[in-house]
Design a protein around this motif. Structure first.
Motif, PDB file in Angstrom:
ATOM      1  N   ARG A 108       0.817  -1.202   0.000  1.00 14.61           N
ATOM      2  CA  ARG A 108       0.000   0.000   0.000  1.00 14.61           C
ATOM      3  C   ARG A 108       0.860   1.266   0.000  1.00 14.61           C
ATOM      4  NH1 ARG A 108      -5.207   1.569   1.256  1.00 14.61           N
ATOM      5  NH2 ARG A 108      -5.778  -0.596   1.557  1.00 14.61           N
ATOM      6  N   THR A 109       1.845   1.331   0.873  1.00 12.48           N
ATOM      7  CA  THR A 109       2.655   2.556   0.964  1.00 12.48           C
ATOM      8  C   THR A 109       3.519   2.715  -0.278  1.00 12.48           C
ATOM      9  OG1 THR A 109       4.357   1.368   2.195  1.00 12.48           O
ATOM     10  CG2 THR A 109       2.692   2.542   3.478  1.00 12.48           C
ATOM     11  N   LYS A 110       4.105   1.630  -0.755  1.00 13.83           N
ATOM     12  CA  LYS A 110       4.937   1.725  -1.951  1.00 13.83           C
ATOM     13  C   LYS A 110       4.094   2.102  -3.169  1.00 13.83           C
ATOM     14  CE  LYS A 110       8.532  -1.499  -0.527  1.00 13.83           C
ATOM     15  NZ  LYS A 110       9.225  -2.745  -0.840  1.00 13.83           N
ATOM     16  N   LEU A 111       2.896   1.539  -3.255  1.00 13.95           N
ATOM     17  CA  LEU A 111       2.010   1.844  -4.373  1.00 13.95           C
ATOM     18  C   LEU A 111       1.583   3.304  -4.321  1.00 13.95           C
ATOM     19  CD1 LEU A 111       0.450   0.725  -6.819  1.00 13.95           C
ATOM     20  CD2 LEU A 111      -1.423   0.240  -5.259  1.00 13.95           C
ATOM     21  N   GLY A 112       1.267   3.783  -3.136  1.00 16.71           N
ATOM     22  CA  GLY A 112       0.885   5.187  -2.985  1.00 16.71           C
ATOM     23  C   GLY A 112       2.013   6.114  -3.379  1.00 16.71           C
ATOM     24  N   ASN A 113       3.239   5.811  -2.930  1.00 19.86           N
ATOM     25  CA  ASN A 113       4.393   6.633  -3.312  1.00 19.86           C
ATOM     26  C   ASN A 113       4.630   6.602  -4.810  1.00 19.86           C
ATOM     27  OD1 ASN A 113       4.843   7.310  -0.644  1.00 19.86           O
ATOM     28  ND2 ASN A 113       6.341   5.672  -0.301  1.00 19.86           N
ATOM     29  N   PHE A 114       4.477   5.419  -5.412  1.00 17.36           N
ATOM     30  CA  PHE A 114       4.670   5.290  -6.855  1.00 17.36           C
ATOM     31  C   PHE A 114       3.656   6.126  -7.616  1.00 17.36           C
ATOM     32  CE2 PHE A 114       3.420   3.080 -10.787  1.00 17.36           C
ATOM     33  CZ  PHE A 114       4.598   3.239 -11.501  1.00 17.36           C
ATOM     34  N   LEU A 115       2.385   6.038  -7.222  1.00 18.40           N
ATOM     35  CA  LEU A 115       1.346   6.794  -7.919  1.00 18.40           C
ATOM     36  C   LEU A 115       1.541   8.299  -7.737  1.00 18.40           C
ATOM     37  CD1 LEU A 115      -1.793   4.589  -7.243  1.00 18.40           C
ATOM     38  CD2 LEU A 115      -0.469   4.779  -9.344  1.00 18.40           C
ATOM     39  N   ARG A 116       1.992   8.734  -6.555  1.00 16.76           N
ATOM     40  CA  ARG A 116       2.279  10.156  -6.340  1.00 16.76           C
ATOM     41  C   ARG A 116       3.429  10.629  -7.240  1.00 16.76           C
ATOM     42  NH1 ARG A 116       2.461   8.737  -1.126  1.00 16.76           N
ATOM     43  NH2 ARG A 116       0.394   8.538  -0.270  1.00 16.76           N
ATOM     44  N   SER A 117       4.461   9.795  -7.367  1.00 14.74           N
ATOM     45  CA  SER A 117       5.585  10.176  -8.223  1.00 14.74           C
ATOM     46  C   SER A 117       5.183  10.202  -9.696  1.00 14.74           C
ATOM     47  CB  SER A 117       6.772   9.236  -8.016  1.00 14.74           C
ATOM     48  OG  SER A 117       6.472   7.941  -8.471  1.00 14.74           O
ATOM     49  N   VAL A 118       4.316   9.290 -10.106  1.00  9.79           N
ATOM     50  CA  VAL A 118       3.814   9.303 -11.483  1.00  9.79           C
ATOM     51  C   VAL A 118       3.029  10.585 -11.736  1.00  9.79           C
ATOM     52  CG1 VAL A 118       2.171   8.198 -13.056  1.00  9.79           C
ATOM     53  CG2 VAL A 118       3.806   6.807 -11.807  1.00  9.79           C
ATOM     54  N   LYS A 119       2.192  10.958 -10.780  1.00 12.06           N
ATOM     55  CA  LYS A 119       1.393  12.180 -10.926  1.00 12.06           C
ATOM     56  C   LYS A 119       2.295  13.410 -11.024  1.00 12.06           C
ATOM     57  CE  LYS A 119      -2.413  14.659  -8.711  1.00 12.06           C
ATOM     58  NZ  LYS A 119      -3.310  14.697  -7.548  1.00 12.06           N
ATOM     59  N   SER A 120       3.328  13.462 -10.213  1.00  9.63           N
ATOM     60  CA  SER A 120       4.227  14.623 -10.273  1.00  9.63           C
ATOM     61  C   SER A 120       5.012  14.647 -11.580  1.00  9.63           C
ATOM     62  CB  SER A 120       5.176  14.627  -9.072  1.00  9.63           C
ATOM     63  OG  SER A 120       6.093  13.559  -9.160  1.00  9.63           O
ATOM     64  N   GLU A 121       5.385  13.481 -12.086  1.00 10.31           N
ATOM     65  CA  GLU A 121       6.100  13.443 -13.368  1.00 10.31           C
ATOM     66  C   GLU A 121       5.186  13.845 -14.524  1.00 10.31           C
ATOM     67  OE1 GLU A 121       9.330  12.977 -14.061  1.00 10.31           O
ATOM     68  OE2 GLU A 121       9.694  12.904 -11.914  1.00 10.31           O
ATOM     69  N   LEU A 122       3.927  13.464 -14.449  1.00  9.46           N
ATOM     70  CA  LEU A 122       2.986  13.847 -15.499  1.00  9.46           C
ATOM     71  C   LEU A 122       2.769  15.355 -15.525  1.00  9.46           C
ATOM     72  CD1 LEU A 122       0.282  11.029 -15.379  1.00  9.46           C
ATOM     73  CD2 LEU A 122       1.911  11.496 -17.204  1.00  9.46           C
ATOM     74  N   LYS A 123       2.866  16.002 -14.366  1.00  7.69           N
ATOM     75  CA  LYS A 123       2.726  17.457 -14.330  1.00  7.69           C
ATOM     76  C   LYS A 123       3.912  18.155 -14.979  1.00  7.69           C
ATOM     77  CE  LYS A 123      -0.184  17.747 -10.241  1.00  7.69           C
ATOM     78  NZ  LYS A 123      -0.292  18.188  -8.842  1.00  7.69           N
ATOM     79  N   LYS A 124       5.065  17.499 -15.036  1.00  5.07           N
ATOM     80  CA  LYS A 124       6.270  18.088 -15.601  1.00  5.07           C
ATOM     81  C   LYS A 124       6.314  18.002 -17.129  1.00  5.07           C
ATOM     82  CE  LYS A 124       9.051  16.946 -11.566  1.00  5.07           C
ATOM     83  NZ  LYS A 124      10.169  16.116 -11.082  1.00  5.07           N
ATOM     84  N   ILE A 125       5.432  17.233 -17.729  1.00  7.39           N
ATOM     85  CA  ILE A 125       5.439  17.045 -19.175  1.00  7.39           C
ATOM     86  C   ILE A 125       5.028  18.343 -19.862  1.00  7.39           C
ATOM     87  CG2 ILE A 125       4.332  15.858 -21.109  1.00  7.39           C
ATOM     88  CD1 ILE A 125       4.105  13.407 -19.355  1.00  7.39           C
ATOM     89  N   VAL A 126       5.786  18.693 -20.895  1.00  3.60           N
ATOM     90  CA  VAL A 126       5.446  19.856 -21.714  1.00  3.60           C
ATOM     91  C   VAL A 126       4.888  19.320 -23.029  1.00  3.60           C
ATOM     92  CG1 VAL A 126       6.328  21.905 -22.871  1.00  3.60           C
ATOM     93  CG2 VAL A 126       7.290  21.209 -20.677  1.00  3.60           C
ATOM     94  N   TRP A 127       3.614  19.571 -23.261  1.00  9.53           N
ATOM     95  CA  TRP A 127       2.961  19.071 -24.455  1.00  9.53           C
ATOM     96  C   TRP A 127       3.219  20.008 -25.619  1.00  9.53           C
ATOM     97  CZ3 TRP A 127       1.276  14.283 -24.065  1.00  9.53           C
ATOM     98  CH2 TRP A 127       0.950  13.801 -22.804  1.00  9.53           C
ATOM     99  N   SER A 128       3.298  19.456 -26.811  1.00  9.13           N
ATOM    100  CA  SER A 128       3.515  20.255 -28.021  1.00  9.13           C
ATOM    101  C   SER A 128       2.276  21.063 -28.341  1.00  9.13           C
ATOM    102  CB  SER A 128       3.835  19.358 -29.212  1.00  9.13           C
ATOM    103  OG  SER A 128       5.007  18.633 -28.971  1.00  9.13           O
ATOM    104  N   SER A 129       2.495  22.139 -29.097  1.00 10.26           N
ATOM    105  CA  SER A 129       1.354  22.948 -29.521  1.00 10.26           C
ATOM    106  C   SER A 129       0.638  22.224 -30.666  1.00 10.26           C
ATOM    107  CB  SER A 129       1.835  24.327 -29.982  1.00 10.26           C
ATOM    108  OG  SER A 129       2.631  24.179 -31.144  1.00 10.26           O
ATOM    109  N   LYS A 130      -0.550  22.700 -30.996  1.00  8.56           N
ATOM    110  CA  LYS A 130      -1.311  22.079 -32.083  1.00  8.56           C
ATOM    111  C   LYS A 130      -0.561  22.195 -33.411  1.00  8.56           C
ATOM    112  CE  LYS A 130      -6.023  22.393 -30.406  1.00  8.56           C
ATOM    113  NZ  LYS A 130      -7.386  22.880 -30.666  1.00  8.56           N
ATOM    114  N   GLU A 131       0.089  23.340 -33.608  1.00  8.78           N
ATOM    115  CA  GLU A 131       0.813  23.557 -34.859  1.00  8.78           C
ATOM    116  C   GLU A 131       1.982  22.576 -35.001  1.00  8.78           C
ATOM    117  OE1 GLU A 131       1.355  24.975 -38.521  1.00  8.78           O
ATOM    118  OE2 GLU A 131      -0.288  25.529 -37.190  1.00  8.78           O
ATOM    119  N   ASN A 132       2.743  22.368 -33.927  1.00  6.05           N
ATOM    120  CA  ASN A 132       3.851  21.406 -33.969  1.00  6.05           C
ATOM    121  C   ASN A 132       3.339  19.982 -34.168  1.00  6.05           C
ATOM    122  OD1 ASN A 132       5.807  23.328 -33.669  1.00  6.05           O
ATOM    123  ND2 ASN A 132       6.020  23.059 -31.451  1.00  6.05           N
TER     124      ASN A 132
END
Length: 170
Positions: A108-132
């Motif tokens: 449970r604790t390891k899974l929770g930490n993993f999911l929190r780290s995934v969420k924080s990494e997803l926030k760091k993603i810079v998505w391309s613009s529509k034109e690119n």
């Protein structure tokens, strides 16, 4: 009892309810699949008995009622196979759900930490613009079409060459 233990028990009970509901749906589907055969045979038998005389019809109806009883006792191999498959699938699903629940409880604790780290990494993603994205799509589409045409031409050349060689040796 701690909160974690209560949640674990609730999760196990919910998984068991899910498995049992899937199993009952499967059993009812099996019974529904086997019931139309008996309805068709009973309609055919009733048509046959109306054509005979009253004495013969009473004798035949008693014979057919005993035949129906023996048919009901001995199920067709397809129905037996379907029920067996259903039971095996139910057991497999129950085991998989049980394993998942146990793993989630244990880690449970390891899974929770993993999911929190995934969420924080997803926030760091810079998505391309529509034109690119459009430009990238056009490049990929043009290259794919060009490669398809080249492969088609190479295939045509090889087929033509092989057929010319075959004509030379024939």
């Amino acid at each position: 009892m701690t909160v974690t233990t209560k949640r674990s028990i609730i999760a196990l009970l919910l998984s068991l309810v899910l498995v049992l509901s899937l199993f009952t749906i499967g059993v009812s589907a099996t019974e529904a699949a086997s019931s139309p055969e008996t309805e068709v045979s009973s309609v055919e038998e009733s048509e046959k008995t109306t054509e005979t005389t009253t004495e013969q019809s009473t004798e035949k109806s008693t014979e057919k009622s005993t035949e129906k009883a023996t048919e009901a006792e001995t199920e067709s191999p397809a129905v037996v196979e379907m029920r067996t498959t259903l039971i095996i699938n139910g057991v497999i699903i129950a085991v998989i759900i049980l394993i998942i629940v146990v793993l989630v409880i244990k880690f449970r604790t390891k899974l929770g930490n993993f999911l929190r780290s995934v969420k924080s990494e997803l926030k760091k993603i810079v998505w391309s613009s529509k034109e690119n994205t459009r430009k990238g799509f056009l490049v990929v589409a043009i290259v794919a079409v060009a490669v398809a045409i080249m492969i088609g031409l190479i295939d045509l050349a090889f087929n033509t060459g092989i057929s010319m060689l075959a004509d030379l040796f024939n």
